[in-house]
Design a protein around this motif. Structure first.
Motif, PDB file in Angstrom:
ATOM      1  N   ALA A  21       0.831  -1.206   0.000  1.00 31.85           N
ATOM      2  CA  ALA A  21       0.000   0.000   0.000  1.00 31.85           C
ATOM      3  C   ALA A  21       0.868   1.260   0.000  1.00 31.85           C
ATOM      4  CB  ALA A  21      -0.931  -0.002   1.215  1.00 31.85           C
ATOM      5  N   GLY A  22       1.937   1.254   0.787  1.00 36.50           N
ATOM      6  CA  GLY A  22       2.831   2.401   0.816  1.00 36.50           C
ATOM      7  C   GLY A  22       3.533   2.608  -0.512  1.00 36.50           C
ATOM      8  N   TRP A  23       3.987   1.519  -1.115  1.00 36.30           N
ATOM      9  CA  TRP A  23       4.609   1.595  -2.442  1.00 36.30           C
ATOM     10  C   TRP A  23       3.631   2.190  -3.449  1.00 36.30           C
ATOM     11  CZ3 TRP A  23       9.422   0.769  -4.384  1.00 36.30           C
ATOM     12  CH2 TRP A  23       9.554   0.630  -5.772  1.00 36.30           C
ATOM     13  N   ARG A  24       2.385   1.725  -3.409  1.00 31.59           N
ATOM     14  CA  ARG A  24       1.379   2.189  -4.355  1.00 31.59           C
ATOM     15  C   ARG A  24       1.048   3.667  -4.152  1.00 31.59           C
ATOM     16  NH1 ARG A  24       1.483   1.817  -8.455  1.00 31.59           N
ATOM     17  NH2 ARG A  24       0.195   3.184  -9.204  1.00 31.59           N
ATOM     18  N   ARG A  25       1.018   4.108  -2.875  1.00 28.30           N
ATOM     19  CA  ARG A  25       0.752   5.525  -2.607  1.00 28.30           C
ATOM     20  C   ARG A  25       1.792   6.407  -3.268  1.00 28.30           C
ATOM     21  NH1 ARG A  25      -0.409   3.759   2.573  1.00 28.30           N
ATOM     22  NH2 ARG A  25       1.665   4.361   3.338  1.00 28.30           N
ATOM     23  N   MET A  26       3.062   6.031  -3.120  1.00 36.45           N
ATOM     24  CA  MET A  26       4.133   6.847  -3.685  1.00 36.45           C
ATOM     25  C   MET A  26       4.078   6.852  -5.211  1.00 36.45           C
ATOM     26  SD  MET A  26       5.848   8.421  -1.312  1.00 36.45           S
ATOM     27  CE  MET A  26       4.137   8.771  -0.860  1.00 36.45           C
TER      28      MET A  26
END
Length: 253
Positions: free
Chosen positions: A100-105
């Motif tokens: 999820a964090g990777w996708r946010r960035m």
């Protein structure tokens, strides 16, 4: 006449920090403005002050981007300048980055540039001097520890910039990126607060640590970034394309 009279500039993330400085600078040179952002209050306040238009939209969502562009055209005519400024940074050790964090960035720092650029491209190609400028980062040119997802997205932005510049080289559209070092904005203030919380240092000491990346020993100002963006948007900057302009006080890339 001011050099951007007759131009319509869209600035994403235009309510604060670098985006707000860019909006003020372009407006001072005659551009009509559309400010796009997720938070209505700051973009509406600045748009009112600059006699521009505010459109609330999430630029990671293509349907919202298309609707925002339609609103912008109806208010200010075809788009001739696109400033891809919206972005966010998160600091996490690589082993602890989740999907999820990777996708946010990726979504805010890279996908949004794709959506906005593709949506505005027909207008830009029809303009006598179309301009695309993306606010990247020195993280587009080098790596920084604990920012792998952010740096990967910004490296992607630079690849997109260079590829699209070549694809459009036979047109009137130029495509460039500016790459600020640590800049005196809310993002850097949050980074300094995180450093202070983790290390036990004061926020001022944490800010000084970030400023040390710059050989000039200071944070970049949003107005310095805006001045470089303006230069790339001028009608007589038509031979400058595919470039990544580092605004970093001599920091080695």
């Amino acid at each position: 006449m001011r050099p951007l009279e007759g131009h319509h500039a869209i600035v994403t993330g235009g309510g604060s920090g670098i985006g707000a400085a860019i909006a003020r600078t372009l407006a001072a040179q005659g551009a009509r403005l559309t400010l796009v952002g997720r938070r209505a209050a700051p973009i509406e306040a600045l748009a009112h002050a600059l006699h521009g238009t505010a459109v609330t939209a999430d630029v990671t969502d293509r349907a919202q981007v298309d609707a925002a562009l339609a609103h912008a055209r109806a208010a200010n005519g075809p788009v001739t300048i696109l400033i891809n400024n919206a972005g966010a940074a998160e600091s996490t050790p690589f082993a602890r980055i989740d999907a999820a964090g990777w996708r946010r960035m990726m979504a805010i720092n890279l996908d949004a540039v794709f959506h906005c650029t593709q949506a505005a491209l027909p207008d830009l190609r029809a303009a006598s001097a179309g301009r695309i400028v993306t606010v990247a980062s020195t993280a587009a040119l080098k790596g920084y520890a604990y920012t792998a997802a952010y740096a990967a997205a910004k490296h992607g932005v630079l690849g997109l910039t260079r590829s699209l510049a070549l694809e459009l080289a036979g047109t009137s559209v130029t495509v460039n990126a500016v790459c600020p070092g640590f800049t005196d904005t809310a993002i850097v203030a949050e980074a300094a607060a995180n450093i202070a919380r983790i290390s036990g240092r004061t926020p001022d000491a944490a800010r000084a640590e970030l400023a040390r990346f710059n050989p000039q020993g200071r944070l970049i100002t949003p107005e310095e970034v805006a001045a470089s963006v303006l230069w790339l948007c001028l009608p007589d900057s038509g031979s400058i394309t595919g470039q990544a302009i580092a605004i970093a006080g001599g920091e080695v890339m």
